[in-house]
Structures are given as C-alpha cells and as structure tokens.
Design a protein around this motif. Structure first.
Motif, PDB file in Angstrom:
ATOM      1  N   VAL A 348       0.849  -1.193   0.000  1.00 30.37           N
ATOM      2  CA  VAL A 348       0.000   0.000   0.000  1.00 30.37           C
ATOM      3  C   VAL A 348       0.882   1.240   0.000  1.00 30.37           C
ATOM      4  N   ASP A 349       0.678   2.087  -1.001  1.00 30.32           N
ATOM      5  CA  ASP A 349       1.314   3.410  -1.047  1.00 30.32           C
ATOM      6  C   ASP A 349       0.258   4.423  -0.604  1.00 30.32           C
ATOM      7  N   MET A 350       0.584   5.202   0.412  1.00 32.47           N
ATOM      8  CA  MET A 350      -0.397   6.101   1.023  1.00 32.47           C
ATOM      9  C   MET A 350      -0.858   7.235   0.107  1.00 32.47           C
ATOM     10  N   GLU A 351      -0.143   7.466  -0.998  1.00 29.23           N
ATOM     11  CA  GLU A 351      -0.472   8.584  -1.874  1.00 29.23           C
ATOM     12  C   GLU A 351      -1.431   8.207  -2.997  1.00 29.23           C
ATOM     13  N   GLU A 352      -1.902   6.947  -3.004  1.00 27.98           N
ATOM     14  CA  GLU A 352      -2.803   6.501  -4.069  1.00 27.98           C
ATOM     15  C   GLU A 352      -3.970   5.747  -3.463  1.00 27.98           C
ATOM     16  N   HIS A 353      -5.129   5.850  -4.080  1.00 29.02           N
ATOM     17  CA  HIS A 353      -6.270   5.053  -3.644  1.00 29.02           C
ATOM     18  C   HIS A 353      -5.911   3.570  -3.728  1.00 29.02           C
ATOM     19  N   LEU A 354      -6.459   2.800  -2.834  1.00 30.13           N
ATOM     20  CA  LEU A 354      -6.166   1.369  -2.787  1.00 30.13           C
ATOM     21  C   LEU A 354      -7.279   0.601  -3.489  1.00 30.13           C
ATOM     22  N   ARG A 355      -6.924  -0.084  -4.566  1.00 37.12           N
ATOM     23  CA  ARG A 355      -7.860  -0.965  -5.267  1.00 37.12           C
ATOM     24  C   ARG A 355      -7.409  -2.392  -5.050  1.00 37.12           C
ATOM     25  N   LEU A 356      -8.178  -3.132  -4.277  1.00 32.74           N
ATOM     26  CA  LEU A 356      -7.848  -4.515  -3.957  1.00 32.74           C
ATOM     27  C   LEU A 356      -8.596  -5.460  -4.885  1.00 32.74           C
ATOM     28  N   TYR A 357      -7.887  -6.471  -5.388  1.00 31.21           N
ATOM     29  CA  TYR A 357      -8.475  -7.530  -6.190  1.00 31.21           C
ATOM     30  C   TYR A 357      -8.196  -8.848  -5.472  1.00 31.21           C
ATOM     31  N   ILE A 358      -9.247  -9.593  -5.172  1.00 31.15           N
ATOM     32  CA  ILE A 358      -9.131 -10.762  -4.302  1.00 31.15           C
ATOM     33  C   ILE A 358      -9.766 -11.972  -4.980  1.00 31.15           C
ATOM     34  N   ARG A 359      -9.086 -13.109  -4.906  1.00 29.38           N
ATOM     35  CA  ARG A 359      -9.678 -14.393  -5.268  1.00 29.38           C
ATOM     36  C   ARG A 359      -9.766 -15.254  -4.012  1.00 29.38           C
ATOM     37  N   LEU A 360     -10.919 -15.842  -3.784  1.00 33.08           N
ATOM     38  CA  LEU A 360     -11.086 -16.746  -2.651  1.00 33.08           C
ATOM     39  C   LEU A 360     -10.335 -18.053  -2.907  1.00 33.08           C
ATOM     40  N   ARG A 361      -9.974 -18.714  -1.820  1.00 33.49           N
ATOM     41  CA  ARG A 361      -9.314 -20.016  -1.947  1.00 33.49           C
ATOM     42  C   ARG A 361     -10.307 -21.129  -2.266  1.00 33.49           C
ATOM     43  N   LYS A 362     -11.571 -20.935  -1.915  1.00 30.54           N
ATOM     44  CA  LYS A 362     -12.592 -21.955  -2.141  1.00 30.54           C
ATOM     45  C   LYS A 362     -13.947 -21.272  -2.252  1.00 30.54           C
ATOM     46  N   PRO A 363     -14.933 -21.921  -2.850  1.00 32.53           N
ATOM     47  CA  PRO A 363     -16.268 -21.315  -2.943  1.00 32.53           C
ATOM     48  C   PRO A 363     -16.873 -21.103  -1.563  1.00 32.53           C
ATOM     49  N   GLU A 387     -14.149 -15.673  -9.753  1.00 36.89           N
ATOM     50  CA  GLU A 387     -14.616 -14.295  -9.868  1.00 36.89           C
ATOM     51  C   GLU A 387     -13.983 -13.428  -8.786  1.00 36.89           C
ATOM     52  N   MET A 388     -13.242 -12.432  -9.221  1.00 30.96           N
ATOM     53  CA  MET A 388     -12.538 -11.566  -8.281  1.00 30.96           C
ATOM     54  C   MET A 388     -13.511 -10.686  -7.494  1.00 30.96           C
ATOM     55  N   ILE A 389     -13.162 -10.463  -6.258  1.00 34.20           N
ATOM     56  CA  ILE A 389     -13.857  -9.476  -5.430  1.00 34.20           C
ATOM     57  C   ILE A 389     -13.014  -8.209  -5.445  1.00 34.20           C
ATOM     58  N   GLN A 390     -13.624  -7.089  -5.807  1.00 34.69           N
ATOM     59  CA  GLN A 390     -12.903  -5.822  -5.838  1.00 34.69           C
ATOM     60  C   GLN A 390     -13.373  -4.943  -4.691  1.00 34.69           C
ATOM     61  N   LEU A 391     -12.419  -4.290  -4.071  1.00 35.78           N
ATOM     62  CA  LEU A 391     -12.718  -3.394  -2.963  1.00 35.78           C
ATOM     63  C   LEU A 391     -11.835  -2.163  -3.102  1.00 35.78           C
ATOM     64  N   VAL A 392     -12.435  -0.980  -3.078  1.00 35.41           N
ATOM     65  CA  VAL A 392     -11.694   0.273  -3.247  1.00 35.41           C
ATOM     66  C   VAL A 392     -11.748   1.069  -1.951  1.00 35.41           C
ATOM     67  N   VAL A 393     -10.570   1.534  -1.513  1.00 34.38           N
ATOM     68  CA  VAL A 393     -10.454   2.338  -0.300  1.00 34.38           C
ATOM     69  C   VAL A 393      -9.826   3.679  -0.669  1.00 34.38           C
ATOM     70  N   ASN A 394     -10.511   4.766  -0.343  1.00 38.99           N
ATOM     71  CA  ASN A 394      -9.975   6.090  -0.608  1.00 38.99           C
ATOM     72  C   ASN A 394      -8.691   6.312   0.192  1.00 38.99           C
ATOM     73  N   ARG A 395      -7.734   6.978  -0.412  1.00 43.96           N
ATOM     74  CA  ARG A 395      -6.436   7.179   0.246  1.00 43.96           C
ATOM     75  C   ARG A 395      -6.557   7.952   1.552  1.00 43.96           C
ATOM     76  N   ASP A 396      -7.613   8.747   1.704  1.00 44.95           N
ATOM     77  CA  ASP A 396      -7.803   9.491   2.950  1.00 44.95           C
ATOM     78  C   ASP A 396      -8.045   8.567   4.141  1.00 44.95           C
ATOM     79  N   LYS A 397      -8.449   7.317   3.841  1.00 45.83           N
ATOM     80  CA  LYS A 397      -8.738   6.374   4.918  1.00 45.83           C
ATOM     81  C   LYS A 397      -7.576   5.430   5.217  1.00 45.83           C
ATOM     82  N   LEU A 398      -6.432   5.643   4.561  1.00 49.52           N
ATOM     83  CA  LEU A 398      -5.318   4.706   4.696  1.00 49.52           C
ATOM     84  C   LEU A 398      -4.354   5.060   5.824  1.00 49.52           C
ATOM     85  N   GLN A 399      -4.409   6.281   6.338  1.00 53.15           N
ATOM     86  CA  GLN A 399      -3.393   6.728   7.296  1.00 53.15           C
ATOM     87  C   GLN A 399      -3.274   5.861   8.561  1.00 53.15           C
TER      88      GLN A 399
END
Length: 412
Positions: A348-363, A387-399
């Motif tokens: 995580v770089d604090m100067e950029e919004h965080l876009r997470l892409y996640i694959r589960l290990r099992k259904p 099917e990837m799960i995407q989650l976006v976190v604004n950089r203001d919430k990363l501190q």
C-alpha cells in the motif's frame, strides 16, 4: 545501424494493459514508446470476437476487437510511438535501457520510466503430466481460438475441453457454433473455474455437459489424437478406480489456466509466490524504483476491464516518475489472512487510492472481506475463486496503517 533513442515512458507489451498504460502516460504530456511483438497491438483482444468487454472501463459492452480499436484510436491522437514486431533482446531494468530488434532495425532505447505489461501465457500440455501418446490435436484453448477466429480454420471434428477456465468455456461454445461436436468440458475441481455467466451462456445454453471432479488420465493416438481416457478424481485429484471411460475425439482443448509472463524479468523484480506475478504497490510500481508492471503479469485477472484500469494507473505514475515528480508516499506491506488466494496489490502506497483484487481459496455461500487494521468490511454472497472481489479504499482512509505497519486482508 543501431538507433539510439530516448523516451519518457517505455511500455513492453501492447495488450489491454499496455495500450491503456501508453494512453494514460501520454495524456500526462510525456513521450511514450510502446513495444509489441505481433504485427499489430491488441494482444489477445484481437481474437476474442465475443462481447462482454468494456462494461466498466468504457461503460459500454464491446467485443475484444472493438475494445482494442477504441484504445488504438485514442492512442493515435496522443504522443505514442508504436514499434510492432519488436523483440527485446536485452534489458537493464535498473538503468531502464532496452536493446530492441524490429523490422525497422535495431534500437537502444533509454527510458525515464519502464512499464512491463507482458500478460500471461497458457499452461502447456507437458506441465499436466498426463500419460499416453503425444499426437497432434492437443492444443491450448487460446490456440484453438486463434485458428477459428483469426485464421478461419476448424481444428477438430469432435473435441473435449479439459479445464473450465473462461477461454475453454468460450471455445466450447465457439467450436459448437462452427459445427464441431464438443462432447463435454472436464474439470478436476469440484466447482467450475470460469465466470458464472460463461457457464450459463457457453455451456448450459448449448447443452454442453460439464463434468466436475473429472480429468483426462490418458491420451491415445498415432499421428492424430484418436481418444482420451477420462476418470473421476477424489479430493486429492487421484483417479478413482473403476470410473475410467474412453471417449473418441480428434482434439483435446486445454483450458488449464494462465501463468503470468514474468520469466524474462524475474531475476530483477520480486515475484509474489501466490499470484506468480510481479509484486507491485497500488501505484503499480515494482520492487525496482521507476519500473512498473500491470495486467496479467501481475496476477491473472478475470476481467479485461480490470487489466486496462491497472494499466491506466501504471501509465500515470510512470509518466509522473519520468518527469521527476515524486508521487510515492509511505508504504506498508499487505498480508494474506485466511481464505485469501490471489491478492493484488502486495504493497500500500499512502499517496494513491487502494484498489484490492481478491480471489477466494474456495467457494463460499457468503462471507465478509475484512481489512483488519482499517476496520473495513465488505459482505458478499456466493463467492467463487474464478470471480474476483474488488474493494476500493480512498487514500484518505489509509493513514491508520502507518501506526500498524501493515494491512491484513482476510475473509470470514
């Protein structure tokens, strides 16, 4: 004669990630050089004539060639030099100097920033360790797709597909439409490997059977494939005695997964052992400063729209780096918690919004993605590894991460 050139941003690979990257970088006002080994850019998009692309990136449903054409048209309006049929003979990633061969001659290109967007390759038949003969008629799904969609050739009369990845599902339908008898799709897992929409649209709508917990245990044929032996497997993928049967086919289409194309750079750049692709931050910067990576060589994404979106981020940050603009902030590593397979990014770089892409290990019928140190949760229903799960976190919430020195991602 060796041509010596300088460019602000050098992009290696002209697929969806590379084109989006080149376009994004050029829009920042820098000069971009894009290298592509084929005779034209577009990558695998050129042979994906089905629709379903662009819904997120362009907010419009497009075919693969239409998606590529949109990016090409936009690049043509910017300061992007494309060198087709080019091959990187040697590269110093730390100095960002590449030796390139092309029909126009040999180049030595000095770049201010480097972006690697080499994509992924299909898992070969030899890696599957299936016993038997080695006849013709055994091919990856992407090769079959190229034969049919680009070269107007039918590779079989009767085929079976091994693996339920998206390319295999799409080719089961495509071959059926071309008159090939597709006897079924075999998947050794107990659940499908492709997107749900492709299971429905490519198999169920065409009455093509899907056989789960089933694999090929032998291939037979002299010269040309004649038949395959298939068997049910247990939870350890061991064939179950008494379940084998013979299927007469003249083609075995492999959809056994994609592997990020990292080999040419893995001695210099850190690779994530789970993703099998380059370890990058949410700015797409790799373990070497000024070297960025985006697309399926970071991890195998389920949507081209995600690939292009990551390419766009990589291009913007590469352009800023090449101009001497320091956009990097404090960084912390991301750790996998329980039930997490593929995870992008790894830092995580604090100067950029965080876009997470996640694959589960099992259904999972339902669950919650938890960002432990940020106390952020996202519920989901019916999650599958394909099917990837995407989650976006604004950089203001990363501190708050600076107090913890890490981010842990898990699924409960």
């Amino acid at each position: 004669m060796l041509k010596r050139e300088k460019t602000d941003v050098l992009v290696i690979g002209g697929g969806a990630a590379g084109m989006a990257c080149a376009l994004s970088a050029a829009k920042e006002g820098v000069y971009v050089t894009l290298l592509e080994r084929e005779s034209s850019v577009g990558g695998v998009l050129n042979q994906c004539i089905h629709n379903g692309f662009g819904l997120q990136f362009y907010h419009q449903e497009l075919t693969g060639p239409e998606f590529a054409s949109r990016l090409i048209d936009e690049m043509n309006m910017e300061n992007v030099k494309i060198i087709n049929q080019s091959y990187v003979r040697d590269i110093d990633v730390r100095k960002r100097v590449a030796q390139v061969l092309s029909p126009d001659g040999a180049y030595e290109i000095q770049a201010g920033a480097l972006v690697i967007s080499t994509g992924a390759r299909e898992r070969p038949f030899g890696s599957l360790l299936i016993p038997g003969d080695r006849p013709s008629g055994i091919m990856p799904a992407g090769v079959a797709q190229r034969y049919v969609n680009l070269e107007n050739r039918i590779p079989a009369r009767k085929a079976v597909v091994l693996g339920s990845g998206d390319i295999g599902l799409i080719m089961a339908r495509r071959l059926t439409l071309e008159g090939v008898e597709v006897v079924g799709v075999l998947e050794r897992m107990s659940y499908p490997g492709g997107l749900t929409r492709n299971i429905v649209q490519c198999l169920e709508d065409f009455d093509i059977p899907l056989h789960l917990s089933t694999t090929v245990t032998e291939v037979r044929g002299e010269g040309r494939l004649r038949s395959v032996e298939v068997s049910k497997v247990d939870e350890n993928f061991t064939p179950i005695p008494g379940t084998s049967r013979n299927i007469d086919v003249d083609a075995l289409i492999l959809s056994a997964g994609l592997l990020p194309q990292v080999e040419d750079f893995s001695d210099d750049l850190e690779v994530d052992p789970v993703n099998r692709g380059f370890l990058v931050s949410n700015t797409c910067e790799s373990s070497v400063e000024g070297v960025f990576a985006a697309g399926n060589n970071v991890a195998v994404f389920d949507l081209v729209d995600y690939v292009a979106a990551e390419g766009w981020i990589a291009g913007r940050h590469a352009a800023l780096f090449s101009r001497g603009v320091n956009t990097s902030g404090d960084r912390v590593p991301i750790f996998r918690g329980k039930n997490i397979g593929v995870l992008v990014p790894g830092i995580v770089d604090m100067e950029e919004h965080l876009r997470l892409y996640i694959r589960l290990r099992k259904p999972m019928e339902k669950g919650v993605v938890v960002l432990r140190e940020l106390k952020i949760e996202k519920k989901f229903s019916y999650g599958v590894p394909s099917e990837m799960i995407q989650l976006v976190v604004n950089r203001d919430k990363l501190q708050p991460l600076m107090n913890h020195g890490r981010l842990t991602v898990e699924v409960q």
